[in-house]
Design a protein around this motif. Sequence first.
Motif, PDB file in Angstrom:
ATOM      1  N   VAL A 122       0.859  -1.181   0.000  1.00 12.48           N
ATOM      2  CA  VAL A 122       0.000   0.000   0.000  1.00 12.48           C
ATOM      3  C   VAL A 122       0.898   1.235   0.000  1.00 12.48           C
ATOM      4  N   GLN A 123       0.650   2.143  -0.915  1.00 15.37           N
ATOM      5  CA  GLN A 123       1.389   3.416  -0.932  1.00 15.37           C
ATOM      6  C   GLN A 123       0.593   4.430  -0.121  1.00 15.37           C
ATOM      7  N   PRO A 124       1.116   4.853   1.051  1.00 13.10           N
ATOM      8  CA  PRO A 124       0.345   5.712   1.945  1.00 13.10           C
ATOM      9  C   PRO A 124       0.476   7.207   1.668  1.00 13.10           C
ATOM     10  N   TYR A 125       0.964   7.569   0.512  1.00 20.32           N
ATOM     11  CA  TYR A 125       1.101   8.980   0.161  1.00 20.32           C
ATOM     12  C   TYR A 125       0.839   9.140  -1.326  1.00 20.32           C
ATOM     13  N   ARG A 126       0.622  10.372  -1.714  1.00 18.50           N
ATOM     14  CA  ARG A 126       0.468  10.691  -3.132  1.00 18.50           C
ATOM     15  C   ARG A 126       1.523  11.739  -3.461  1.00 18.50           C
ATOM     16  N   PRO A 127       2.383  11.467  -4.462  1.00 16.50           N
ATOM     17  CA  PRO A 127       3.417  12.448  -4.810  1.00 16.50           C
ATOM     18  C   PRO A 127       2.817  13.828  -5.044  1.00 16.50           C
ATOM     19  N   GLY A 128       3.422  14.810  -4.431  1.00 18.04           N
ATOM     20  CA  GLY A 128       2.946  16.182  -4.555  1.00 18.04           C
ATOM     21  C   GLY A 128       1.864  16.556  -3.557  1.00 18.04           C
ATOM     22  N   HIS A 129       1.298  15.559  -2.881  1.00 16.92           N
ATOM     23  CA  HIS A 129       0.234  15.816  -1.908  1.00 16.92           C
ATOM     24  C   HIS A 129       0.610  15.355  -0.511  1.00 16.92           C
ATOM     25  N   GLY A 130       1.583  14.479  -0.391  1.00 15.11           N
ATOM     26  CA  GLY A 130       2.023  14.010   0.916  1.00 15.11           C
ATOM     27  C   GLY A 130       1.235  12.816   1.424  1.00 15.11           C
ATOM     28  N   PHE A 131       1.340  12.609   2.730  1.00 20.23           N
ATOM     29  CA  PHE A 131       0.723  11.464   3.384  1.00 20.23           C
ATOM     30  C   PHE A 131      -0.798  11.542   3.308  1.00 20.23           C
ATOM     31  N   LEU A 132      -1.431  10.415   3.041  1.00 17.22           N
ATOM     32  CA  LEU A 132      -2.891  10.351   2.879  1.00 17.22           C
ATOM     33  C   LEU A 132      -3.552  10.056   4.232  1.00 17.22           C
ATOM     34  N   HIS A 133      -3.635  11.077   5.072  1.00 17.02           N
ATOM     35  CA  HIS A 133      -4.148  10.904   6.433  1.00 17.02           C
ATOM     36  C   HIS A 133      -5.527  10.257   6.471  1.00 17.02           C
ATOM     37  N   ALA A 134      -6.480  10.804   5.718  1.00 13.79           N
ATOM     38  CA  ALA A 134      -7.861  10.295   5.770  1.00 13.79           C
ATOM     39  C   ALA A 134      -7.949   8.862   5.257  1.00 13.79           C
ATOM     40  N   GLU A 135      -7.279   8.585   4.155  1.00 16.94           N
ATOM     41  CA  GLU A 135      -7.330   7.237   3.586  1.00 16.94           C
ATOM     42  C   GLU A 135      -6.692   6.209   4.510  1.00 16.94           C
ATOM     43  N   MET A 136      -5.569   6.574   5.126  1.00 18.52           N
ATOM     44  CA  MET A 136      -4.892   5.642   6.028  1.00 18.52           C
ATOM     45  C   MET A 136      -5.672   5.470   7.332  1.00 18.52           C
ATOM     46  N   ALA A 137      -6.320   6.543   7.792  1.00 19.03           N
ATOM     47  CA  ALA A 137      -7.155   6.434   8.989  1.00 19.03           C
ATOM     48  C   ALA A 137      -8.299   5.456   8.738  1.00 19.03           C
ATOM     49  N   GLU A 138      -8.908   5.552   7.563  1.00 18.32           N
ATOM     50  CA  GLU A 138      -9.990   4.635   7.211  1.00 18.32           C
ATOM     51  C   GLU A 138      -9.467   3.197   7.101  1.00 18.32           C
ATOM     52  N   LEU A 139      -8.321   3.032   6.458  1.00 16.90           N
ATOM     53  CA  LEU A 139      -7.736   1.709   6.283  1.00 16.90           C
ATOM     54  C   LEU A 139      -7.459   1.035   7.631  1.00 16.90           C
ATOM     55  N   PHE A 140      -6.927   1.811   8.581  1.00 14.40           N
ATOM     56  CA  PHE A 140      -6.572   1.265   9.880  1.00 14.40           C
ATOM     57  C   PHE A 140      -7.689   1.383  10.916  1.00 14.40           C
ATOM     58  N   GLY A 141      -8.803   2.051  10.555  1.00 17.87           N
ATOM     59  CA  GLY A 141      -9.927   2.169  11.466  1.00 17.87           C
ATOM     60  C   GLY A 141      -9.659   3.087  12.649  1.00 17.87           C
ATOM     61  N   VAL A 142      -8.968   4.213  12.382  1.00 15.52           N
ATOM     62  CA  VAL A 142      -8.676   5.177  13.445  1.00 15.52           C
ATOM     63  C   VAL A 142      -9.215   6.547  13.059  1.00 15.52           C
ATOM     64  N   ASN A 143      -9.317   7.434  14.051  1.00 18.18           N
ATOM     65  CA  ASN A 143      -9.746   8.806  13.809  1.00 18.18           C
ATOM     66  C   ASN A 143      -8.524   9.655  13.494  1.00 18.18           C
ATOM     67  N   VAL A 144      -8.691  10.645  12.600  1.00 12.28           N
ATOM     68  CA  VAL A 144      -7.566  11.491  12.222  1.00 12.28           C
ATOM     69  C   VAL A 144      -7.435  12.734  13.084  1.00 12.28           C
TER      70      VAL A 144
END
Length: 89
Positions: free
Chosen positions: A62-84
């Motif tokens: 899984v690539q947890p970032y998007r080049p030029g946009h940085g880390f995908l906080h919301a997407e990774m929070a959803e993937l791991f089931g945590v609040n951002v």
Amino acid sequence: MDLLVYSASWCRDCRTAKRFLTEHNIPFREIDIETTPGAADEVMEHVGKRAIPQFVIDGKWVQPYRPGHGFLHAEMAELFGVNVHGSAK
């Protein structure tokens, strides 16, 4: 869950990814592509380029970032089931 994080000490997005995991008490093992023999080749084999950070969750890359946009906080929070905690991008 088995989580590997392919990273490097110089990588800003890697530091952000590891901070996210630590803040949410998500255990992980880090593989530094600069100091672990064959790690950069492993990333190349699975991703097609030397792009880090990369998460490997139970064998799935899984690539947890998007080049030029940085880390995908919301997407990774959803993937791991945590609040951002309001830090979604």
